[in-house]
Design a protein around this motif. Structure first.
Motif, PDB file in Angstrom:
ATOM      1  N   ILE A  28      42.852  41.379  32.373  1.00 51.38           N
ATOM      2  CA  ILE A  28      43.287  42.665  32.936  1.00 51.38           C
ATOM      3  C   ILE A  28      42.173  43.708  32.977  1.00 51.38           C
ATOM      4  O   ILE A  28      42.160  44.593  33.839  1.00 51.38           O
ATOM      5  CB  ILE A  28      44.525  43.197  32.174  1.00 51.38           C
ATOM      6  CG1 ILE A  28      45.299  44.176  33.046  1.00 51.38           C
ATOM      7  CG2 ILE A  28      44.130  43.817  30.834  1.00 51.38           C
ATOM      8  CD1 ILE A  28      46.700  44.472  32.535  1.00 51.38           C
ATOM      9  N   ASN A  29      41.188  43.598  32.088  1.00 44.72           N
ATOM     10  CA  ASN A  29      40.102  44.577  32.050  1.00 44.72           C
ATOM     11  C   ASN A  29      38.814  44.078  32.701  1.00 44.72           C
ATOM     12  O   ASN A  29      37.782  44.752  32.631  1.00 44.72           O
ATOM     13  CB  ASN A  29      39.820  44.990  30.601  1.00 44.72           C
ATOM     14  CG  ASN A  29      40.977  45.761  29.992  1.00 44.72           C
ATOM     15  OD1 ASN A  29      41.566  46.615  30.648  1.00 44.72           O
ATOM     16  ND2 ASN A  29      41.307  45.455  28.745  1.00 44.72           N
ATOM     17  N   GLU A  30      38.860  42.904  33.320  1.00 43.14           N
ATOM     18  CA  GLU A  30      37.679  42.378  34.002  1.00 43.14           C
ATOM     19  C   GLU A  30      37.465  43.133  35.322  1.00 43.14           C
ATOM     20  O   GLU A  30      38.389  43.267  36.125  1.00 43.14           O
ATOM     21  CB  GLU A  30      37.842  40.889  34.275  1.00 43.14           C
ATOM     22  CG  GLU A  30      37.831  40.025  33.017  1.00 43.14           C
ATOM     23  CD  GLU A  30      36.492  40.103  32.283  1.00 43.14           C
ATOM     24  OE1 GLU A  30      35.475  39.645  32.831  1.00 43.14           O
ATOM     25  OE2 GLU A  30      36.477  40.632  31.153  1.00 43.14           O
ATOM     26  N   GLY A  31      36.251  43.619  35.541  1.00 40.86           N
ATOM     27  CA  GLY A  31      35.966  44.482  36.671  1.00 40.86           C
ATOM     28  C   GLY A  31      36.237  43.857  38.027  1.00 40.86           C
ATOM     29  O   GLY A  31      36.710  44.532  38.943  1.00 40.86           O
ATOM     30  N   ASN A  32      35.928  42.572  38.186  1.00 47.39           N
ATOM     31  CA  ASN A  32      36.117  41.920  39.481  1.00 47.39           C
ATOM     32  C   ASN A  32      37.568  41.551  39.755  1.00 47.39           C
ATOM     33  O   ASN A  32      37.923  41.239  40.896  1.00 47.39           O
ATOM     34  CB  ASN A  32      35.254  40.658  39.576  1.00 47.39           C
ATOM     35  CG  ASN A  32      33.768  40.969  39.630  1.00 47.39           C
ATOM     36  OD1 ASN A  32      33.071  40.813  38.639  1.00 47.39           O
ATOM     37  ND2 ASN A  32      33.297  41.436  40.782  1.00 47.39           N
ATOM     38  N   VAL A  33      38.389  41.544  38.732  1.00 47.48           N
ATOM     39  CA  VAL A  33      39.800  41.193  38.897  1.00 47.48           C
ATOM     40  C   VAL A  33      40.556  42.401  39.440  1.00 47.48           C
ATOM     41  O   VAL A  33      40.706  43.421  38.761  1.00 47.48           O
ATOM     42  CB  VAL A  33      40.423  40.711  37.568  1.00 47.48           C
ATOM     43  CG1 VAL A  33      41.932  40.494  37.735  1.00 47.48           C
ATOM     44  CG2 VAL A  33      39.749  39.429  37.104  1.00 47.48           C
ATOM     45  N   LYS A  34      41.031  42.282  40.675  1.00 52.32           N
ATOM     46  CA  LYS A  34      41.761  43.374  41.320  1.00 52.32           C
ATOM     47  C   LYS A  34      43.258  43.092  41.419  1.00 52.32           C
ATOM     48  O   LYS A  34      44.034  44.006  41.650  1.00 52.32           O
ATOM     49  CB  LYS A  34      41.195  43.629  42.721  1.00 52.32           C
ATOM     50  CG  LYS A  34      39.705  43.936  42.740  1.00 52.32           C
ATOM     51  CD  LYS A  34      39.345  45.135  41.883  1.00 52.32           C
ATOM     52  CE  LYS A  34      37.847  45.416  41.929  1.00 52.32           C
ATOM     53  NZ  LYS A  34      37.453  46.532  41.024  1.00 52.32           N
ATOM     54  N   GLN A  35      43.628  41.814  41.292  1.00 53.80           N
ATOM     55  CA  GLN A  35      45.046  41.447  41.326  1.00 53.80           C
ATOM     56  C   GLN A  35      45.325  40.423  40.221  1.00 53.80           C
ATOM     57  O   GLN A  35      44.543  39.487  40.019  1.00 53.80           O
ATOM     58  CB  GLN A  35      45.425  40.801  42.663  1.00 53.80           C
ATOM     59  CG  GLN A  35      45.486  41.720  43.855  1.00 53.80           C
ATOM     60  CD  GLN A  35      45.884  40.943  45.096  1.00 53.80           C
ATOM     61  OE1 GLN A  35      45.086  40.183  45.651  1.00 53.80           O
ATOM     62  NE2 GLN A  35      47.132  41.112  45.542  1.00 53.80           N
ATOM     63  N   ILE A  36      46.436  40.603  39.549  1.00 50.16           N
ATOM     64  CA  ILE A  36      46.975  39.594  38.632  1.00 50.16           C
ATOM     65  C   ILE A  36      48.396  39.329  39.115  1.00 50.16           C
ATOM     66  O   ILE A  36      49.285  40.172  38.962  1.00 50.16           O
ATOM     67  CB  ILE A  36      46.974  40.066  37.166  1.00 50.16           C
ATOM     68  CG1 ILE A  36      45.556  40.438  36.735  1.00 50.16           C
ATOM     69  CG2 ILE A  36      47.547  38.982  36.253  1.00 50.16           C
ATOM     70  CD1 ILE A  36      45.497  41.135  35.376  1.00 50.16           C
ATOM     71  N   ILE A  37      48.577  38.177  39.740  1.00 52.11           N
ATOM     72  CA  ILE A  37      49.857  37.863  40.392  1.00 52.11           C
ATOM     73  C   ILE A  37      50.588  36.831  39.546  1.00 52.11           C
ATOM     74  O   ILE A  37      50.166  35.676  39.449  1.00 52.11           O
ATOM     75  CB  ILE A  37      49.628  37.327  41.821  1.00 52.11           C
ATOM     76  CG1 ILE A  37      48.701  38.268  42.605  1.00 52.11           C
ATOM     77  CG2 ILE A  37      50.966  37.166  42.537  1.00 52.11           C
ATOM     78  CD1 ILE A  37      48.223  37.692  43.919  1.00 52.11           C
ATOM     79  N   ILE A  38      51.679  37.250  38.942  1.00 50.48           N
ATOM     80  CA  ILE A  38      52.443  36.390  38.041  1.00 50.48           C
ATOM     81  C   ILE A  38      53.728  35.956  38.744  1.00 50.48           C
ATOM     82  O   ILE A  38      54.447  36.788  39.307  1.00 50.48           O
ATOM     83  CB  ILE A  38      52.797  37.130  36.734  1.00 50.48           C
ATOM     84  CG1 ILE A  38      51.522  37.657  36.057  1.00 50.48           C
ATOM     85  CG2 ILE A  38      53.578  36.230  35.784  1.00 50.48           C
ATOM     86  CD1 ILE A  38      51.769  38.783  35.082  1.00 50.48           C
ATOM     87  N   VAL A  39      53.981  34.664  38.720  1.00 53.28           N
ATOM     88  CA  VAL A  39      55.225  34.141  39.291  1.00 53.28           C
ATOM     89  C   VAL A  39      55.947  33.387  38.184  1.00 53.28           C
ATOM     90  O   VAL A  39      55.482  32.340  37.707  1.00 53.28           O
ATOM     91  CB  VAL A  39      54.980  33.215  40.497  1.00 53.28           C
ATOM     92  CG1 VAL A  39      56.317  32.722  41.049  1.00 53.28           C
ATOM     93  CG2 VAL A  39      54.198  33.951  41.578  1.00 53.28           C
ATOM     94  N   ASP A  40      57.075  33.939  37.760  1.00 47.46           N
ATOM     95  CA  ASP A  40      57.897  33.299  36.737  1.00 47.46           C
ATOM     96  C   ASP A  40      58.766  32.230  37.393  1.00 47.46           C
ATOM     97  O   ASP A  40      59.526  32.521  38.322  1.00 47.46           O
ATOM     98  CB  ASP A  40      58.762  34.341  36.034  1.00 47.46           C
ATOM     99  CG  ASP A  40      59.694  33.693  35.021  1.00 47.46           C
ATOM    100  OD1 ASP A  40      59.199  33.185  34.008  1.00 47.46           O
ATOM    101  OD2 ASP A  40      60.920  33.668  35.270  1.00 47.46           O
ATOM    102  N   ASP A  41      58.641  31.007  36.902  1.00 47.03           N
ATOM    103  CA  ASP A  41      59.351  29.874  37.516  1.00 47.03           C
ATOM    104  C   ASP A  41      60.716  29.673  36.872  1.00 47.03           C
ATOM    105  O   ASP A  41      61.010  28.625  36.310  1.00 47.03           O
ATOM    106  CB  ASP A  41      58.497  28.608  37.412  1.00 47.03           C
ATOM    107  CG  ASP A  41      59.000  27.485  38.309  1.00 47.03           C
ATOM    108  OD1 ASP A  41      59.781  27.770  39.237  1.00 47.03           O
ATOM    109  OD2 ASP A  41      58.606  26.334  38.080  1.00 47.03           O
TER     110      ASP A  41
END
Length: 318
Positions: A28-41
């Motif tokens: 979550i704090n990584e500079g290049n990471v702009k999206q964290i897309i979570i899909v709960d199955d």
């Protein structure tokens, strides 16, 4: 519009309430990471609720869910459809990323559509949390991996610890996936990464592999890659034939795909043989035993091992 060197991290999660927080926090704090897309199955625990808490606290995080448990491929495809970054990558919900990994991967991105690193592995119940490398010191880095080399690495070799490149978690150019309309095969619950990477490479993608840089895979006894059904194995075996029929492959690549299919098929025949013996289905016993020379050798080897185990138990009085 795609962002320059931005990364969308895809997390497919099922009953991961004990680990989903660690996975999210690791990126979550990584500079290049702009999206964290979570899909709960369609989890039956609090995975979805925990993910929603992170969504409420950080704009990077988005959370979706499936209506029924459908496996990681469908969940990842839902996430792929929401990605808007230059690169996409998968993070399994029980694994985590060490700081700086993505920056290092991106430093090798010129001219490549897939950039991956060797994995660190830790064991779920190992309190020392000592990390080991999947490929180990014998592998030279960095290296460009051809399709033939990739397939060959996934063929199980007797007496060798599993070092299949199908386990890697590369960052992948999103525009390459979009151009070729590449998504995960939703019928597969085992080997879906292997299948997608094969199609990428067959369509001209270049894969760079570097030394372990921070993907930490947590090895669990109950993982799908360690325990799988006959149907899972059939899907993994047959995906090779589908690729052979549909993709532009060289003769050596086709040969290796057939070898990979055969290495999966012997496990299927062992399941059929063992279940047929238990049900006293003589016809199926014979059919499985003589399905192929490889299956014959594999079943015979397993029978010898089973016999040796029973003899040892009897001699020890158990």
């Amino acid at each position: 519009m795609l962002n320059n060197n931005s990364i969308a991290v895809i997390i497919a999660a099922y009953n991961s309430e004990n680990t989903i927080g660690r996975a999210i926090e690791s990126v979550i704090n990584e500079g290049n990471v702009k999206q964290i897309i979570i899909v709960d199955d369609c989890s039956s625990d609090n995975t979805f609720e925990i993910a929603k808490c992170y969504k409420n606290q950080n704009d990077k995080v988005s959370v979706y869910s499936t209506s029924t448990n459908s496996g990681p491929s469908k969940a990842r495809n839902i996430a792929l459809n929401k990605a808007t970054c230059d690169w996409v990558t998968v993070l399994d919900s029980d694994d985590y990323i060490e700081s700086g990994r993505f920056k290092k991967l991106l430093s090798y991105s010129d001219g490549y559509e897939l950039i991956a690193d060797d994995q660190y592995r830790v064991y779920e119940h190992d309190k020392t949390t000592e990390k080991t490398e999947m490929l180990g010191a014998k592998q030279c880095f960095p290296v460009t991996i051809s399709l033939a080399e990739f397939i060959e690495s996934n063929i199980t070799k007797e007496g060798q610890y599993r070092k299949e490149l199908g386990f890697i978690k590369p960052i992948i150019k999103l525009d390459f996936l979009l151009k070729h309309r590449l998504t995960y095969q939703e019928t597969m619950r085992l080997g879906e990464d292997y299948e997608l990477y094969c199609r990428c490479l067959a369509l001209g993608a270049k894969l760079k592999l570097i030394e372990a840089s921070g993907y930490v895979a947590v090895v669990r006894e109950a993982s799908l890659s360690g325990s799988h059904s006959k149907q899972d194995l059939i899907q993994l075996r047959d995906c090779n034939y589908e690729i052979i029929n549909r993709m532009p492959l060289e003769p050596q690549e086709k040969k290796l795909m057939i070898q990979h299919a055969d290495s999966i098929n012997i496990k299927i025949q062992w399941i059929d043989f063992y279940s047929s013996v238990k049900s006293r289905n003589c016809k199926m016993v014979i059919k499985s035993f003589f399905n192929s020379y490889s299956a014959f050798k594999f079943i015979l080897k397993n029978l010898k091992e089973q016999f040796a185990i029973r003899i040892l138990k009897r001699s020890s009085g158990k």
